[in-house]
Motif scaffolding. Structure first.
Motif, PDB file in Angstrom:
ATOM      1  N   GLU A   1      -9.389   7.865 -20.544  1.00 33.18           N
ATOM      2  CA  GLU A   1      -9.502   9.312 -20.390  1.00 33.18           C
ATOM      3  C   GLU A   1     -10.507   9.909 -21.370  1.00 33.18           C
ATOM      4  N   THR A   2     -10.505   9.433 -22.604  1.00 34.46           N
ATOM      5  CA  THR A   2     -11.458   9.941 -23.602  1.00 34.46           C
ATOM      6  C   THR A   2     -12.898   9.681 -23.174  1.00 34.46           C
ATOM      7  N   LEU A   3     -13.173   8.450 -22.727  1.00 30.22           N
ATOM      8  CA  LEU A   3     -14.525   8.088 -22.312  1.00 30.22           C
ATOM      9  C   LEU A   3     -14.931   8.842 -21.044  1.00 30.22           C
ATOM     10  N   ALA A   4     -13.996   8.980 -20.121  1.00 29.60           N
ATOM     11  CA  ALA A   4     -14.302   9.684 -18.867  1.00 29.60           C
ATOM     12  C   ALA A   4     -14.623  11.154 -19.121  1.00 29.60           C
ATOM     13  N   GLN A   5     -13.828  11.802 -19.949  1.00 34.59           N
ATOM     14  CA  GLN A   5     -14.068  13.212 -20.256  1.00 34.59           C
ATOM     15  C   GLN A   5     -15.405  13.390 -20.964  1.00 34.59           C
ATOM     16  N   LEU A   6     -15.714  12.481 -21.871  1.00 37.52           N
ATOM     17  CA  LEU A   6     -16.956  12.586 -22.636  1.00 37.52           C
ATOM     18  C   LEU A   6     -18.166  12.401 -21.733  1.00 37.52           C
ATOM     19  N   GLU A   7     -18.113  11.414 -20.843  1.00 36.57           N
ATOM     20  CA  GLU A   7     -19.253  11.194 -19.952  1.00 36.57           C
ATOM     21  C   GLU A   7     -19.431  12.353 -18.983  1.00 36.57           C
ATOM     22  N   SER A   8     -18.348  12.887 -18.490  1.00 35.88           N
ATOM     23  CA  SER A   8     -18.439  14.037 -17.587  1.00 35.88           C
ATOM     24  C   SER A   8     -19.054  15.242 -18.287  1.00 35.88           C
TER      25      SER A   8
ATOM     26  N   ARG B   1     -13.433  13.050 -11.670  1.00 38.75           N
ATOM     27  CA  ARG B   1     -12.759  12.090 -10.789  1.00 38.75           C
ATOM     28  C   ARG B   1     -13.605  10.829 -10.630  1.00 38.75           C
ATOM     29  N   GLU B   2     -14.930  10.965 -10.704  1.00 42.93           N
ATOM     30  CA  GLU B   2     -15.812   9.800 -10.609  1.00 42.93           C
ATOM     31  C   GLU B   2     -15.894   9.055 -11.937  1.00 42.93           C
ATOM     32  N   THR B   3     -16.082   9.775 -13.044  1.00 41.40           N
ATOM     33  CA  THR B   3     -16.178   9.082 -14.333  1.00 41.40           C
ATOM     34  C   THR B   3     -14.860   8.388 -14.662  1.00 41.40           C
ATOM     35  N   ARG B   4     -13.767   9.015 -14.285  1.00 38.91           N
ATOM     36  CA  ARG B   4     -12.453   8.385 -14.537  1.00 38.91           C
ATOM     37  C   ARG B   4     -12.320   7.085 -13.745  1.00 38.91           C
ATOM     38  N   ALA B   5     -12.761   7.105 -12.488  1.00 38.32           N
ATOM     39  CA  ALA B   5     -12.693   5.899 -11.658  1.00 38.32           C
ATOM     40  C   ALA B   5     -13.638   4.820 -12.195  1.00 38.32           C
TER      41      ALA B   5
ATOM     42  N   ASN C   1     -27.496   8.808 -15.625  1.00 39.04           N
ATOM     43  CA  ASN C   1     -26.596   9.081 -14.501  1.00 39.04           C
ATOM     44  C   ASN C   1     -25.262   8.335 -14.583  1.00 39.04           C
ATOM     45  N   SER C   2     -25.248   7.083 -15.061  1.00 41.03           N
ATOM     46  CA  SER C   2     -23.986   6.333 -15.228  1.00 41.03           C
ATOM     47  C   SER C   2     -24.092   5.475 -16.480  1.00 41.03           C
ATOM     48  N   PRO C   3     -24.147   6.088 -17.658  1.00 37.33           N
ATOM     49  CA  PRO C   3     -24.471   5.330 -18.866  1.00 37.33           C
ATOM     50  C   PRO C   3     -23.500   4.213 -19.214  1.00 37.33           C
ATOM     51  N   LEU C   4     -22.197   4.433 -19.093  1.00 42.74           N
ATOM     52  CA  LEU C   4     -21.248   3.394 -19.473  1.00 42.74           C
ATOM     53  C   LEU C   4     -21.345   2.178 -18.550  1.00 42.74           C
ATOM     54  N   TYR C   5     -21.344   2.415 -17.251  1.00 42.65           N
ATOM     55  CA  TYR C   5     -21.439   1.323 -16.288  1.00 42.65           C
ATOM     56  C   TYR C   5     -22.744   0.554 -16.448  1.00 42.65           C
ATOM     57  N   LEU C   6     -23.857   1.272 -16.570  1.00 45.08           N
ATOM     58  CA  LEU C   6     -25.155   0.618 -16.647  1.00 45.08           C
ATOM     59  C   LEU C   6     -25.379  -0.056 -18.000  1.00 45.08           C
ATOM     60  N   THR C   7     -24.609   0.325 -19.001  1.00 41.34           N
ATOM     61  CA  THR C   7     -24.630  -0.402 -20.274  1.00 41.34           C
ATOM     62  C   THR C   7     -23.774  -1.660 -20.204  1.00 41.34           C
ATOM     63  N   ALA C   8     -22.604  -1.545 -19.608  1.00 46.06           N
ATOM     64  CA  ALA C   8     -21.682  -2.686 -19.545  1.00 46.06           C
ATOM     65  C   ALA C   8     -22.317  -3.889 -18.871  1.00 46.06           C
ATOM     66  N   ILE C   9     -23.090  -3.670 -17.802  1.00 44.18           N
ATOM     67  CA  ILE C   9     -23.657  -4.807 -17.070  1.00 44.18           C
ATOM     68  C   ILE C   9     -24.848  -5.428 -17.801  1.00 44.18           C
ATOM     69  N   LYS C  10     -25.255  -4.833 -18.902  1.00 43.61           N
ATOM     70  CA  LYS C  10     -26.274  -5.427 -19.777  1.00 43.61           C
ATOM     71  C   LYS C  10     -25.633  -5.979 -21.049  1.00 43.61           C
ATOM     72  N   LEU C  11     -24.783  -5.174 -21.650  1.00 44.35           N
ATOM     73  CA  LEU C  11     -24.162  -5.536 -22.919  1.00 44.35           C
ATOM     74  C   LEU C  11     -23.297  -6.795 -22.803  1.00 44.35           C
TER      75      LEU C  11
ATOM     76  N   ASP D   1     -17.102  23.052 -11.208  1.00 42.68           N
ATOM     77  CA  ASP D   1     -17.006  22.481 -12.547  1.00 42.68           C
ATOM     78  C   ASP D   1     -16.615  21.009 -12.460  1.00 42.68           C
ATOM     79  N   PRO D   2     -17.426  20.111 -13.000  1.00 47.31           N
ATOM     80  CA  PRO D   2     -17.099  18.689 -12.899  1.00 47.31           C
ATOM     81  C   PRO D   2     -15.811  18.305 -13.615  1.00 47.31           C
ATOM     82  N   ALA D   3     -15.344  19.150 -14.522  1.00 46.90           N
ATOM     83  CA  ALA D   3     -14.111  18.845 -15.251  1.00 46.90           C
ATOM     84  C   ALA D   3     -12.863  19.085 -14.407  1.00 46.90           C
ATOM     85  N   LEU D   4     -13.015  19.721 -13.237  1.00 42.14           N
ATOM     86  CA  LEU D   4     -11.874  20.023 -12.385  1.00 42.14           C
ATOM     87  C   LEU D   4     -11.713  18.945 -11.321  1.00 42.14           C
ATOM     88  N   ASP D   5     -10.484  18.486 -11.131  1.00 46.71           N
ATOM     89  CA  ASP D   5     -10.235  17.418 -10.166  1.00 46.71           C
ATOM     90  C   ASP D   5     -10.564  17.827  -8.741  1.00 46.71           C
ATOM     91  N   GLU D   6     -10.472  19.110  -8.419  1.00 46.88           N
ATOM     92  CA  GLU D   6     -10.714  19.546  -7.054  1.00 46.88           C
ATOM     93  C   GLU D   6     -12.199  19.653  -6.700  1.00 46.88           C
TER      94      GLU D   6
END
Length: 492
Positions: free
Chosen positions: A85-92, A100-104, A154-164, A317-322
């Motif tokens: 949740e911390t990482l998802a909120q920060l990336e959003s 909802r996308e960063t959390r997934a 656009n997707s920093p965590l995912y695109l870092t993980a597949i390199k790191l 607002d991207p922070a809202l689930d709806e």
């Protein structure tokens, strides 16, 4: 309002830039500053790379065997899972992507570390069946050294993980350079790497801008590989910079990915796939399915349904689930989208939906936009927008659809929508793209490679061969004969 302050990690120390300079990051949902990062220059990059090289050569890192490296990666995956949740909120907050996308995405992120952890001690050499009976030869795989990873916004965590993950599994050290528009989550990931027990300095992060920080990193003489994800224009600079140090390259670039809808497709499913391909993430995806090729017999029916469905997308607002579509990540990207739309109008493309900014008080929001194009050669059919803009054109036959799909400088991804199993396999075989989705779109797995053809780059990330891409193969020769060497002037 006070800004959240972040530092870089160099040689295991959290620090600012040598110059003391900083830059601000803007919240895409409000267009207001929210965070502050060090503005690294060449001296900071040099400090980070030299430290990474020292650590790579140190007994502390080199004595950690492949199985142990795998355990460290598994621990990092566990820590990511504990901080979803911390990482998802920060990336959003940082890049405006829907929560909802960063959390997934973050929820699946540990799988990349777990999968690669299992590969770490599966990197094997070979004994070669030589045609010389008095010789033995075998191969071994060794790490490259310092890896530079340059990550987009656009997707920093995912695109870092597949390199790191594969870089560390192979035994390299790595210096991360995030986009100046989305640096926060990479800094948090490095903190988790330290908590996982990865030795200090094995993973560093420097923040700053492409022409200064990025160029200094990709051209540094101690960097042995550059793993880059981003646009083709920037990639050309990376290629030129890497010529200075003969570094290996992997390039995952843009796309203009076709989605081909045949008349026998499940049209409701195809509608959802089209929306997922171009309007999810506000179109800010390398694999965005932004070229829609629809068979003429269902063209009008399908396009009308798509216009109706896209017109109901909830922008907010991207922070809202709806919320279903958030803002552009940067003001510059919003301007790029607007310029593409104006160019399409001037060229005579027929606007069916959208075509202007969304009516929100703050932030960089743009409406879902759909154009009908007259020819596959139209500007909007050929150039990557990186925004929620779909270009649509009809086709009559499978052969015509294939010709249009392949008539592009890009070749990253494609979608095929049909119930005909033979056609599905034919088209998947004949479309010139590195990723083909059949009756689905925008699916990823730690086990499946990604990468493109043509101007979409080269090299592959993720999947079983990902670790090998961060190694060098060495051949070792052993003379089995007790006889003296023969004629020294003749090659054996």
């Amino acid at each position: 309002m006070s800004l959240q302050e972040f530092n870089m990690s160099i040689a295991g120390e959290w620090t600012g830039a040598n110059s003391g300079k900083v830059f601000e990051s803007l919240d895409p949902a409000t267009a207001s500053p929210w965070a502050q990062f060090p503005d690294a220059d060449e001296s900071d990059v040099n400090r980070a790379v030299e430290a990474a090289d020292r650590v790579f050569k140190s007994s502390e890192w080199r004595s950690i065997n492949a199985t142990a490296r795998g355990k460290l990666l598994r621990k990092l995956g566990d820590l990511v899972a504990q901080n979803i949740e911390t990482l998802a909120q920060l990336e959003s907050r940082d890049n405006g992507k829907l929560i909802r996308e960063t959390r997934a995405q973050v929820n699946y992120l540990p799988e990349f570390f777990y999968y690669t952890a299992g590969l770490a001690d599966k990197v094997e050499g070979e004994t070669l069946p030589l045609d010389k009976t008095d010789m033995m030869a075998y191969t071994i795989r060794e790490p490259l050294g310092v890896v530079a990873a340059i990550i987009p916004w656009n997707s920093p965590l995912y695109l870092t993980a597949i390199k790191l993950a594969p870089a560390l599994a192979a035994g390299n050290t790595i210096v991360l350079k995030p986009s100046e528009h989305a640096s926060a989550t990479l800094i948090e990931l490095v903190k988790l790497a330290e908590l996982a027990g990865i030795p200090k300095g094995v993973v560093s992060v420097v923040t700053g801008f492409g022409p200064s920080t990025g160029a200094a990193l990709s051209s540094h003489p101690l960097v042995r590989k550059v793993a880059f994800t981003g646009g083709a224009a920037t990639a050309k600079h990376v290629i030129r910079s890497s010529a200075e140090n003969f570094a290996k390259l992997s390039l995952e670039l843009g796309g203009k990915s076709p989605q081909i809808v045949f008349e026998d497709a499940d049209l409701d499913s195809a509608l959802n796939g089209i929306v997922a391909g171009i309007f999810a993430a506000s179109g800010q995806s390398c694999v965005a399915g932004s070229r829609l090729l629809i068979q003429r017999s269902v063209y009008n029916k399908f396009l009308d349904a798509l216009v109706e469905k896209a017109s109901k997308i909830k922008i907010g607002d991207p922070a809202l689930d709806e919320s279903e579509m958030g803002p552009m990540a940067t003001a510059q990207q919003l301007a790029v989208v607007e310029s593409f739309v104006e160019q399409a109008k001037k060229q005579g493309a027929k606007l069916r939906l959208g075509g202007e900014r969304a009516d929100l008080e703050k932030g960089w929001y743009y409406q879902p936009t759909i154009f009908e194009c007259a020819a596959n050669s139209d500007y909007l059919m050929q150039e990557e927008v990186f925004g929620p803009v779909a270009a649509v054109i009809p086709f009559d036959t499978e052969e015509e659809a294939l010709a249009m799909a392949n008539d592009s400088n890009y070749g990253l991804a494609a979608g095929v929508w049909t119930r005909d199993i033979a056609r599905a396999h034919r088209v998947a075989r004949d479309v010139h793209s590195g990723i083909i989705w059949v009756n689905t779109y925008r699916v990823v797995s730690a086990m499946a490679s990604i990468g493109g053809y043509k101007h979409s780059g080269y090299g592959r990330e993720s999947g079983i061969d990902s670790v090998l891409a961060y190694t060098e193969r060495k051949t070792v020769w052993i003379n089995l004969s007790s006889d003296p060497m023969s004629d020294p002037f003749v090659m054996r």
